[in-house]
Motif scaffolding. Sequence first.
Motif: not given
Lengths: 421, 421
Positions: A59-61, A65-67, A126-127, A151-154
């Motif tokens: 969210k900060d980045n 919404a879909a992602l 990201a899944r 990287s979003e789901a690290i």
Amino acid sequence: MEIKSYMTRIGQQAREAASLMAKADTATKNRALLFIAQAIRREVALLRAANLKDLDIAKDNGLEAALLDRLTLSDKAIETMATGLEQIASLDDPIGAISNLKLLPSGIQVGQMRVPLGVIGIIYEARPNVTVDAAGLCIKSGNATILRGGSEAIHCNQVLAGLVREGLAKAGLPEQAVQVVETTDRTAVGELITMTEYVDVIVPRGGKGLIERLMRESKIPMIKHLDGICHIYIDDSADLDKAVEIGFNAKCQRYGTCNTMETLLVSENVAADVLPLLATRYRDEEVELRCDEKAFQILGAYPYLAKASEEDWQTEYLAPILAVRVVSGLDEAIAHINRYSSKHTDAIITEDYSHSLRFLREVDSSSVMINASTRFADGFEYGLGAEIGISNDKLHARGPVGLEGLTSLKYVVFGHGEIRK
Amino acid sequence: MEIKSYMTRIGQQAREAASLMAKADTATKNRALLFIAQAIRREVALLRAANLKDLDIAKDNGLEAALLDRLTLSDKAIETMATGLEQIASLDDPIGAISNLKLLPSGIQVGQMRVPLGVIGIIYEARPNVTVDAAGLCIKSGNATILRGGSEAIHCNQVLAGLVREGLAKAGLPEQAVQVVETTDRTAVGELITMTEYVDVIVPRGGKGLIERLMRESKIPMIKHLDGICHIYIDDSADLDKAVEIGFNAKCQRYGTCNTMETLLVSENVAADVLPLLATRYRDEEVELRCDEKAFQILGAYPYLAKASEEDWQTEYLAPILAVRVVSGLDEAIAHINRYSSKHTDAIITEDYSHSLRFLREVDSSSVMINASTRFADGFEYGLGAEIGISNDKLHARGPVGLEGLTSLKYVVFGHGEIRK
């Protein structure tokens, strides 16, 4: 340089684990899958917390919404991961099966044994559920895998990686059979796709950009597809009720999937009858229809009407937009499809026996359908139990790829002392 | 630039021909094969004359005797080409066969249909018979092919190309289904292996240098193998008569083939018994034995004895030389093979049931044998009827590749109006 040696170590460990996984028996592999499912159910709170950390950063980045939606791990999504592993455990083990065993004139008996591919590198976005699905499929098919998630789901993936390791160790399998790359440095992908010594196959699950990059840069065979430009052809002998139901479902059930219809072809003999019926359904969903001249004439009153250009036949909209073309009949339909299709999935709606068989034989796509929605092109719907991806390539795996697609065949020869004369 | 546009035209013509070949029926394809066989028998004199021209030039260029021998087309070799085509005609047509057809819960029926690969580029050396074999296999499997033979055989290959075109045309198939590249310019190969738009698979049949070049430069999937470092392991429970017959045959029946044994592994429990027996046989053929310390001790009196170095385990001799190592048993044998084998063909000699099954399962090579000579790794011997080459790659074709190896599977779905819920 650090990333290079980090990835090399991962590769070496995977190669070692692969040889142990290849000879692991079915019961042991299933036990590992069930232990991982247990661990996931036990650690729901830990997983949610890690996921919240990922979501906060995303969210900060300013992630869209879909992602964010795909990144979110609900209690239900976590339970689905665990159930998925139990399903994979319940599937037949493809490894070790021997087919086509023949006795030959020389006296030798020759057959083909199904064996694992070795080390499979999987690159995805990201899944977090892909981490568990892919780990499960690779364990059951006797492969080792290197997972490089978005990287979003690290944070979430790290926790999942720990639970997978726990399950593997508890079952007596090597922990390095499933390794999650711990760095978000993008050069790690570059290493992964060129480590020909350690990686046997790459499965890219991501956007077109990722796959195009890999097609340019990777020297390792891939299980992949680039586009999903899927067609439905409504033949002159079509059952129009089926045509309308399937034509609506294939476009509108989900817009963003690779097996969604993007171009509708209609025989000129039935176009004036079926297009208005379909338009009634599409109107409710505000689907834009990009029509050739003949379809444009027939659909004159439709509110979301546009003229198609050459580009429309080549576009995967992934949106409530459909290209529509009236063709003279089966020959023109097949010619259009073999020219413009991405060779993913194409369907004919017909009650004509000969037309149905000609379409099956002559359309050169990885799935070809008669009287069914292109949305069925999917590992679960095809009874594969699970899916690692869909392949458009003619070599090896083609179409939805499940457990068997992660395996190869070797010849086995049973002799009785025969020598070649 | 001229070569580039010449090859592009060939590629376009092949692509067009491929779509016609894909739907050609079996009878038509067989008729073409028989017409070509007829034409070859009719034109023996013409073929011999063209071959003599090639041989004269080759002699002027100082080609070595072994290559001259492979280039020579005797009356018998010409008859063998014709018979080969008749054999291919008599094989089952793999195209169109549907397997694994299942009825699924949604109501759709899903199976897999065997289809051609498309356009196959074949690069080979001075053997004119490859032109006819490859043409025959590609025609029967519904593919188009672009043949690039060695420049030494250019006159002969041109005549053969004309006879193939004649047969195709007479059967009503496109003449461009088999095209022989008419230039000996080496840049033509560079074009062929990078025309991803027109060529689906490359089959390199030539020396290691050619294949290494293609592995670096080609972006098109290949059906290939690089080395043939084949092993035989004589287990402690081996029938020593079988071990001696097979060990002699696998090394000495032919030295220059990829399925010839290059390393012999012997369990320490039987080494002192079986190695002297084998040595008696090898001595007649003056086979040099490069031995590890233990084998060296046992074979002390053998006249062609040498000590093995690390390099010997990695060498494909293609000569009357054999590396010999005494191992502690099955585990060490499998470990040695999985480390040093080129994963082409490896065999165990054993009467132990569990050992035989462990060897089959755990040796990761494209052919794994029990109690038979590695020399059997061959399309004809495996009952494939014909062979386009041998593949060591795990993806797709693996082991001897015949008609079926030139095909792919697509999913076919038979529906009755089903839509996805």
